[in-house]
Design a protein around this motif. Structure first.
Motif, PDB file in Angstrom:
ATOM      1  N   ARG A  21      48.776  55.460  51.157  1.00 54.79           N
ATOM      2  CA  ARG A  21      48.172  56.482  50.298  1.00 54.79           C
ATOM      3  C   ARG A  21      47.260  55.907  49.222  1.00 54.79           C
ATOM      4  O   ARG A  21      46.629  56.665  48.481  1.00 54.79           O
ATOM      5  N   SER A  22      47.189  54.591  49.122  1.00 51.43           N
ATOM      6  CA  SER A  22      46.405  53.950  48.068  1.00 51.43           C
ATOM      7  C   SER A  22      44.925  54.259  48.218  1.00 51.43           C
ATOM      8  O   SER A  22      44.391  54.297  49.326  1.00 51.43           O
ATOM      9  N   VAL A  23      44.283  54.425  47.077  1.00 53.52           N
ATOM     10  CA  VAL A  23      42.871  54.740  47.057  1.00 53.52           C
ATOM     11  C   VAL A  23      42.037  53.457  47.079  1.00 53.52           C
ATOM     12  O   VAL A  23      41.037  53.373  47.784  1.00 53.52           O
ATOM     13  N   THR A  24      42.460  52.461  46.301  1.00 60.89           N
ATOM     14  CA  THR A  24      41.673  51.233  46.203  1.00 60.89           C
ATOM     15  C   THR A  24      42.243  50.144  47.112  1.00 60.89           C
ATOM     16  O   THR A  24      43.453  50.122  47.385  1.00 60.89           O
ATOM     17  N   PRO A  25      41.405  49.237  47.555  1.00 62.94           N
ATOM     18  CA  PRO A  25      41.886  48.122  48.386  1.00 62.94           C
ATOM     19  C   PRO A  25      42.887  47.233  47.646  1.00 62.94           C
ATOM     20  O   PRO A  25      43.832  46.729  48.254  1.00 62.94           O
ATOM     21  N   GLN A  26      42.698  47.064  46.335  1.00 59.94           N
ATOM     22  CA  GLN A  26      43.620  46.227  45.560  1.00 59.94           C
ATOM     23  C   GLN A  26      45.020  46.843  45.546  1.00 59.94           C
ATOM     24  O   GLN A  26      46.017  46.127  45.707  1.00 59.94           O
ATOM     25  N   ALA A  27      45.093  48.130  45.354  1.00 58.26           N
ATOM     26  CA  ALA A  27      46.390  48.807  45.352  1.00 58.26           C
ATOM     27  C   ALA A  27      47.026  48.738  46.731  1.00 58.26           C
ATOM     28  O   ALA A  27      48.232  48.506  46.854  1.00 58.26           O
ATOM     29  N   ARG A  28      46.222  48.907  47.766  1.00 52.46           N
ATOM     30  CA  ARG A  28      46.725  48.844  49.135  1.00 52.46           C
ATOM     31  C   ARG A  28      47.310  47.462  49.420  1.00 52.46           C
ATOM     32  O   ARG A  28      48.395  47.339  49.980  1.00 52.46           O
ATOM     33  N   GLU A  29      46.601  46.410  48.998  1.00 51.28           N
ATOM     34  CA  GLU A  29      47.089  45.044  49.196  1.00 51.28           C
ATOM     35  C   GLU A  29      48.394  44.808  48.443  1.00 51.28           C
ATOM     36  O   GLU A  29      49.321  44.185  48.962  1.00 51.28           O
ATOM     37  N   TRP A  30      48.447  45.275  47.200  1.00 52.88           N
ATOM     38  CA  TRP A  30      49.648  45.063  46.380  1.00 52.88           C
ATOM     39  C   TRP A  30      50.856  45.774  46.986  1.00 52.88           C
ATOM     40  O   TRP A  30      51.926  45.182  47.105  1.00 52.88           O
ATOM     41  N   HIS A  31      50.693  47.013  47.379  1.00 53.26           N
ATOM     42  CA  HIS A  31      51.811  47.742  47.975  1.00 53.26           C
ATOM     43  C   HIS A  31      52.213  47.134  49.318  1.00 53.26           C
ATOM     44  O   HIS A  31      53.406  47.086  49.642  1.00 53.26           O
ATOM     45  N   SER A  32      51.266  46.657  50.079  1.00 52.00           N
ATOM     46  CA  SER A  32      51.585  45.993  51.347  1.00 52.00           C
ATOM     47  C   SER A  32      52.384  44.719  51.101  1.00 52.00           C
ATOM     48  O   SER A  32      53.332  44.424  51.824  1.00 52.00           O
ATOM     49  N   LYS A  33      51.989  43.957  50.080  1.00 55.00           N
ATOM     50  CA  LYS A  33      52.717  42.738  49.737  1.00 55.00           C
ATOM     51  C   LYS A  33      54.151  43.066  49.318  1.00 55.00           C
ATOM     52  O   LYS A  33      55.103  42.415  49.755  1.00 55.00           O
ATOM     53  N   LEU A  34      54.296  44.088  48.494  1.00 55.58           N
ATOM     54  CA  LEU A  34      55.639  44.490  48.073  1.00 55.58           C
ATOM     55  C   LEU A  34      56.473  44.944  49.271  1.00 55.58           C
ATOM     56  O   LEU A  34      57.660  44.612  49.366  1.00 55.58           O
ATOM     57  N   ALA A  35      55.864  45.688  50.182  1.00 55.41           N
ATOM     58  CA  ALA A  35      56.580  46.139  51.374  1.00 55.41           C
ATOM     59  C   ALA A  35      57.056  44.939  52.194  1.00 55.41           C
ATOM     60  O   ALA A  35      58.193  44.922  52.669  1.00 55.41           O
ATOM     61  N   GLN A  36      56.201  43.942  52.349  1.00 57.88           N
ATOM     62  CA  GLN A  36      56.591  42.738  53.091  1.00 57.88           C
ATOM     63  C   GLN A  36      57.721  41.995  52.390  1.00 57.88           C
ATOM     64  O   GLN A  36      58.659  41.515  53.039  1.00 57.88           O
ATOM     65  N   ASP A  37      57.636  41.902  51.064  1.00 61.53           N
ATOM     66  CA  ASP A  37      58.688  41.222  50.301  1.00 61.53           C
ATOM     67  C   ASP A  37      60.037  41.927  50.459  1.00 61.53           C
ATOM     68  O   ASP A  37      61.065  41.282  50.686  1.00 61.53           O
ATOM     69  N   PHE A  38      60.032  43.236  50.323  1.00 63.79           N
ATOM     70  CA  PHE A  38      61.282  43.985  50.463  1.00 63.79           C
ATOM     71  C   PHE A  38      61.818  43.914  51.891  1.00 63.79           C
ATOM     72  O   PHE A  38      63.029  43.816  52.097  1.00 63.79           O
ATOM     73  N   ALA A  39      60.927  43.945  52.880  1.00 57.45           N
ATOM     74  CA  ALA A  39      61.364  43.825  54.272  1.00 57.45           C
ATOM     75  C   ALA A  39      61.994  42.451  54.524  1.00 57.45           C
ATOM     76  O   ALA A  39      62.996  42.349  55.231  1.00 57.45           O
ATOM     77  N   ALA A  40      61.426  41.413  53.938  1.00 57.17           N
ATOM     78  CA  ALA A  40      61.988  40.068  54.085  1.00 57.17           C
ATOM     79  C   ALA A  40      63.365  39.983  53.433  1.00 57.17           C
ATOM     80  O   ALA A  40      64.285  39.363  53.981  1.00 57.17           O
TER      81      ALA A  40
END
Length: 52
Positions: A21-40
């Motif tokens: 749902r992120s509007v900016t690429p920076q927000a999309r990258e940050w949320h993706s990184k957090l998702a990967q961290d939590f999945a790990a």
């Protein structure tokens, strides 16, 4: 009380949704990184639970 595994799985899912749902690429990258961290972390918890 929610187990660590379920908490990390839920947070990973929430962050994936936030990334989508992120509007900016920076927000999309940050949320993706957090998702990967939590999945790990969830994977580490499930691996630890299996070995115990």
């Amino acid at each position: 009380m929610v187990s660590n595994l379920r908490y990390y799985q839920r947070r990973a899912a929430e962050e994936r949704i936030a990334a989508a749902r992120s509007v900016t690429p920076q927000a999309r990258e940050w949320h993706s990184k957090l998702a990967q961290d939590f999945a790990a972390r969830a994977e580490a918890c499930s691996a630890h639970a299996v070995s115990a």
